[in-house]
Design a protein around this motif. Structure first.
Motif, short mmCIF file in Angstrom:
data_model
loop_
_atom_site.label_atom_id
_atom_site.label_comp_id
_atom_site.label_asym_id
_atom_site.label_seq_id
_atom_site.Cartn_x
_atom_site.Cartn_y
_atom_site.Cartn_z
N TYR A 1 0.85 -1.18 0.00
CA TYR A 1 0.00 0.00 0.00
C TYR A 1 0.89 1.24 0.00
CZ TYR A 1 -3.84 -3.07 1.40
OH TYR A 1 -4.79 -4.06 1.46
N GLN B 1 0.79 5.21 1.27
CA GLN B 1 0.06 6.14 2.12
C GLN B 1 0.69 7.52 2.02
OE1 GLN B 1 -0.11 5.30 6.37
NE2 GLN B 1 -2.03 6.42 6.56
N GLN C 1 -3.42 10.90 4.35
CA GLN C 1 -4.38 10.11 3.58
C GLN C 1 -4.44 8.67 4.09
OE1 GLN C 1 -6.30 11.52 1.10
NE2 GLN C 1 -5.33 13.42 1.75
N GLY C 2 -5.45 7.94 3.66
CA GLY C 2 -5.52 6.52 3.96
C GLY C 2 -4.64 5.74 3.00
N PRO C 3 -4.23 4.55 3.39
CA PRO C 3 -3.42 3.72 2.50
C PRO C 3 -4.17 3.38 1.21
CG PRO C 3 -3.34 2.90 4.76
CD PRO C 3 -4.40 3.93 4.71
N PHE D 1 -4.19 0.77 -2.08
CA PHE D 1 -3.74 -0.56 -2.49
C PHE D 1 -2.94 -0.49 -3.78
CE2 PHE D 1 -3.85 -5.08 -2.81
CZ PHE D 1 -4.14 -5.40 -4.12
N LEU E 1 4.61 7.03 2.55
CA LEU E 1 4.92 5.88 3.39
C LEU E 1 4.44 4.63 2.66
CD1 LEU E 1 5.87 4.87 6.25
CD2 LEU E 1 3.45 5.02 6.93
N LEU F 1 3.63 0.78 2.78
CA LEU F 1 3.27 -0.21 3.78
C LEU F 1 3.15 -1.58 3.15
CD1 LEU F 1 0.49 1.94 5.43
CD2 LEU F 1 2.60 1.25 6.57
N GLN G 1 -5.44 -8.50 7.49
CA GLN G 1 -4.11 -8.12 7.06
C GLN G 1 -3.39 -7.40 8.20
OE1 GLN G 1 -3.84 -6.21 3.24
NE2 GLN G 1 -5.48 -7.45 2.36
N TYR G 2 -2.15 -7.79 8.41
CA TYR G 2 -1.32 -7.19 9.43
C TYR G 2 -0.23 -6.36 8.76
CZ TYR G 2 -3.71 -10.40 12.53
OH TYR G 2 -4.68 -11.08 13.22
N PHE G 3 -0.10 -5.13 9.20
CA PHE G 3 0.80 -4.19 8.56
C PHE G 3 2.16 -4.11 9.25
CE2 PHE G 3 -1.60 -1.90 5.32
CZ PHE G 3 -2.89 -2.35 5.58
N GLY G 4 3.16 -3.85 8.44
CA GLY G 4 4.48 -3.53 8.95
C GLY G 4 4.57 -2.05 9.28
N PRO G 5 5.74 -1.62 9.76
CA PRO G 5 5.91 -0.22 10.17
C PRO G 5 6.05 0.74 8.99
CG PRO G 5 7.94 -1.41 10.46
CD PRO G 5 6.92 -2.43 10.08
#
Lengths: 110, 112
Positions: free
Chosen positions: B35, B37, B41-43, B45, B88, B90, B101-105
């Motif tokens: 993603y 970002q 804003q929102g991420p 896809f 950013l 992601l 879904q689990y996101f990284g930093p």
């Protein structure tokens, strides 16, 4: 068809109060609705999620309310705490991708 | 249990350059999504990889490409960088067709 609309853009709540964030979607193909919490400089963290066959889901101080006919869902944070200050994103999912709302910046003051 | 990891954490590039970002999924996960970002804003896809193939793609140009390795780790490549690519990036992992879904930093990319 792919949009998820989120409001408000920002929210200021007193400690102990209730924070409410609303989202609306258009595409009825969405079948999973998660909420994510994001702190500055960090990735989004899954908070709570719901499926459209359930009208409400509660986990601790966090509750999702879901209205399938209106295509709307909301996040309620009870007894809001300063540590809850973050940006919250709703999302809608088909199995292959998440569509995110624009985010709500929540500030909880002592 | 290791979560999703991404490298590098920050990156500065100039317009026209190429960049490669890396992601290791959460233990036990086999699907990786990327993603973008933008600030405030929102991420958004970009694409998803499963079994080393791109399974789904968002509305991003061909300058954005990816790869998934047999160990499920993934790379995001961006060619001919534009100022607007500053964001950013992601990575998120999941299991199969699972929606969770689990996101990284994230990797913060700045294009000058």
């Amino acid at each position: 068809q792919q949009q998820v609309k989120q409001s408000p853009q920002s929210l200021i709540v007193q400690k102990g109060g209730i924070s409410i964030i609303n989202c609306a979607y258009e595409n009825t193909a969405f079948d999973y609705f998660p909420w994510y919490q994001q702190f500055p400089g960090k990735g989004p963290a899954l908070l709570i999620a719901i499926r459209p066959d359930v009208s409400e889901k509660k986990e601790g101080r966090f509750t999702i309310s879901f209205n399938k006919s209106a295509k709307q869902f909301s996040l309620h944070i009870m007894d809001s705490q300063p540590g809850d200050s973050a940006t919250y994103f709703c999302a809608a999912s088909r199995p292959d991708k998440l569509i995110f709302g624009t985010g709500t910046r929540l500030q909880v003051f002592p | 249990d290791a979560g999703v990891t991404q490298s590098p954490t920050h990156l500065i590039k100039t317009r026209g350059q190429q960049v490669t970002l890396r992601c290791s999924p959460k233990s036990g996960h086999d699907t990786v999504s990327w993603y973008q970002q933008a600030l405030g804003q929102g991420p958004q896809f970009i694409f998803q990889y499963y079994e080393e193939e791109e399974r789904q793609r968002g509305n991003f140009p061909d300058r954005f490409s990816g790869h998934q390795y047999p160990n499920y780790s993934s790379e995001l490549n961006v060619n001919a960088l534009l100022l607007g690519d500053s964001a950013l990036y992601l990575c998120a992992s999941s299991l199969g067709w699972g929606e969770t879904q689990y996101f990284g930093p994230g990797t913060r990319l700045l294009v000058l």
